[in-house]
Design an enzyme around this catalytic site. Structure first.
Site, PDB file in Angstrom:
ATOM      1  CE  LYS A 163      38.736  92.166  48.121  1.00  0.00           C
ATOM      2  NZ  LYS A 163      38.103  90.966  48.666  1.00  0.00           N
TER       3      LYS A 163
ATOM      4  CE  LYS B 236      31.115  95.087  51.474  1.00  0.00           C
ATOM      5  NZ  LYS B 236      32.074  94.117  51.994  1.00  0.00           N
TER       6      LYS B 236
ATOM      7  CE  LYS C 273      30.335  87.830  49.495  1.00  0.00           C
ATOM      8  NZ  LYS C 273      31.262  88.565  48.784  1.00  0.00           N
TER       9      LYS C 273
HETATM   10  P1  ATP Z   1      33.903  90.683  48.437  1.00  0.00           P
HETATM   11  O1  ATP Z   1      33.164  91.667  47.605  1.00  0.00           O
HETATM   12  O2  ATP Z   1      34.675  89.678  47.669  1.00  0.00           O
HETATM   13  O3  ATP Z   1      33.048  90.076  49.522  1.00  0.00           O
HETATM   14  P2  ATP Z   1      34.984  92.887  49.918  1.00  0.00           P
HETATM   15  O4  ATP Z   1      35.343  94.036  49.027  1.00  0.00           O
HETATM   16  O5  ATP Z   1      33.740  93.024  50.716  1.00  0.00           O
HETATM   17  O6  ATP Z   1      35.019  91.516  49.144  1.00  0.00           O
HETATM   18  P3  ATP Z   1      36.698  91.628  51.823  1.00  0.00           P
HETATM   19  O7  ATP Z   1      37.808  90.804  51.296  1.00  0.00           O
HETATM   20  O8  ATP Z   1      35.464  90.904  52.307  1.00  0.00           O
HETATM   21  O9  ATP Z   1      36.243  92.732  50.805  1.00  0.00           O
HETATM   22  O10 ATP Z   1      37.198  92.541  52.971  1.00  0.00           O
HETATM   23  C1  ATP Z   1      38.519  92.847  53.327  1.00  0.00           C
HETATM   24  C2  ATP Z   1      38.450  93.807  54.479  1.00  0.00           C
HETATM   25  O11 ATP Z   1      37.960  95.060  53.998  1.00  0.00           O
HETATM   26  C3  ATP Z   1      37.488  93.371  55.587  1.00  0.00           C
HETATM   27  O12 ATP Z   1      38.025  93.738  56.839  1.00  0.00           O
HETATM   28  C4  ATP Z   1      36.248  94.150  55.303  1.00  0.00           C
HETATM   29  O13 ATP Z   1      35.468  94.360  56.445  1.00  0.00           O
HETATM   30  C5  ATP Z   1      36.825  95.464  54.757  1.00  0.00           C
HETATM   31  N1  ATP Z   1      35.888  96.114  53.847  1.00  0.00           N
HETATM   32  C6  ATP Z   1      35.390  95.585  52.710  1.00  0.00           C
HETATM   33  N2  ATP Z   1      34.577  96.456  52.094  1.00  0.00           N
HETATM   34  C7  ATP Z   1      34.553  97.562  52.882  1.00  0.00           C
HETATM   35  C8  ATP Z   1      33.870  98.818  52.786  1.00  0.00           C
HETATM   36  N3  ATP Z   1      33.084  99.087  51.781  1.00  0.00           N
HETATM   37  N4  ATP Z   1      34.078  99.710  53.761  1.00  0.00           N
HETATM   38  C9  ATP Z   1      34.906  99.442  54.807  1.00  0.00           C
HETATM   39  N5  ATP Z   1      35.575  98.275  54.951  1.00  0.00           N
HETATM   40  C10 ATP Z   1      35.401  97.347  54.005  1.00  0.00           C
END
Ligand code: ATP
Ligand code: LTN
Length: 329
Positions: free
Chosen positions: A198, A195, A111
């Site tokens: 969001k 990955k 980040k």
């Molecule tokens: P950001 O993009 O804001 O970092 P994010 O989409 O990665 O957000 P988080 O809020 O960090 O989502 O994650 C919420 C939960 O979802 C965590 O347990 C994270 O490990 C899981 N998660 C996030 N993205 C994935 C993915 N692509 N596949 C599987 N699990 C995920």
């Protein structure tokens, strides 16, 4: 009966990755354990976010928690910012975490690399310390998360062990991550080397997506030049990702999924993936719509925060006494 805790930060629209890697698994624990599921709203402030967006995302996640089967009579659902002990323990734990170990956190490096060096917020750097406090406050033994959060949970574990060792007492329960064997890292549909995330929405399927839009995204997902539906993460990352999505949503193994598509072309395979994704989204969206504008969300949060405070305030008392912060006996 173990304490289980997890959370999601309200930084954007929830994705299918969040659902498969995290959300879908939370409710599985609630019958046999004491489950705490929260919205990490303080964590959402670690990168710039508009106030009204943060507000709406927060409400959305509560509604999605309920829509995905979390039952407030079995699990405590609450906001991180409603339980002040998170910030308090975060401040205390900051003194036991080392800058070197925080510097090594992949999420921080990732980040921070997208920001101007002069504008990297302190909150982004200390993020894992607050996350450790989130976990440790509830005596959580297990923390169900996707692959990307494993390193943070391991840091929480290291801090808990370090603290117990420093004071020669078992003050903290030592947590461990619970990572799904398949679906812990759902990849972007447009670039399966990244990955699905969001905050980087290209190639995402959102839980709120219109079903036609979701279907279109699956049908145009990046694949390869072969015509064989086979799991091979290195050489066929797109097809492997779609197989993972399919098997997780159908609750079957990858091998069983592969068998269903022997001899099938990519069009047929993608249609089947789109069907199961759309069925899942439709089921979740119907429930989400029932909750999102109801006062029930506030009732759930109030009840959850009360339950959370009961245990969090106890942990804080224990910690304060242990480190020597004075309070009247
Ligand atoms: P950001 O993009 O804001 O970092 P994010 O989409 O990665 O957000 P988080 O809020 O960090 O989502 O994650 C919420 C939960 O979802 C965590 O347990 C994270 O490990 C899981 N998660 C996030 N993205 C994935 C993915 N692509 N596949 C599987 N699990 C995920
Ligand atoms: N960092 C996590 C959200 C989060 C969390 C937690 C998850 C904050 N505190 C405690 C599990 C336990 C994320 O980015 N998903």
């Amino acid at each position: 009966m173990e304490n289980i805790l997890s959370g999601i930060k309200p930084t954007g629209q929830l994705t299918l990755g969040n659902y498969i890697g995290a959300l879908k698994n939370f409710s599985k624990f609630q019958d046999e354990n004491k489950v705490f599921v929260f919205i990490a709203d303080l964590h959402a402030l670690t990168l710039p976010i508009e106030p009204e967006v943060l507000n709406q995302n927060t409400k959305d996640i509560v509604a999605f928690y309920l829509a995905c089967g979390l039952d407030p009579n079995k699990a405590s659902i609450f906001l991180q910012s409603h339980v002040y002990e998170h910030s308090e323990l975060g401040t205390i734990l900051g003194n036991y975490a080392y800058m070197g170990e925080l510097n090594r956190m992949t999420q921080f490096k990732d980040k921070a690399s997208k920001l101007n060096e002069k504008n990297i917020g302190l909150g982004l750097f200390t993020y894992p310390v607050l996350m450790a406090a989130d976990i440790i406050l509830y005596d959580a033994k297990k923390v169900p998360v996707g692959e990307d959060q494993k390193q943070h949970v391991e840091l929480a574990r290291d801090l808990a062990i370090r603290f117990n060792h420093r004071y020669k007492k078992d003050i903290f329960v030592i947590p461990e991550p619970v990572i799904p064997t398949t679906g812990a890292r759902i990849m972007s549909l447009s670039d399966p080397s990244k990955k699905m995330s969001k905050s980087d929405p290209k190639g995402d399927i959102f839980l709120k997506d219109d079903l036609k839009v979701a279907r279109k995204k699956i049908m145009s997902a990046v694949t390869d030049l072969e015509c064989e539906v086979r799991y091979d993460k290195e050489n066929k990352p797109g097809i492997s990702n779609l197989l993972t999505i399919y098997s997780c949503l159908k609750e079957i193994t990858i091998e069983e999924a592969e068998k269903e598509f022997i001899g099938a072309n990519y069009g047929t395979f993608k249609r089947a993936v789109a069907d199961v994704v759309c069925d899942t989204l439709e089921r979740i969206q119907t429930k989400y719509n029932e909750y999102i504008n109801s006062d029930y969300l506030d009732e759930v949060l109030e009840k959850g925060a009360k339950e959370a405070r009961a245990i969090a305030s106890n942990t804080i008392k224990r910690v304060k006494a242990c480190v020597g912060l004075y309070s009247k006996q």
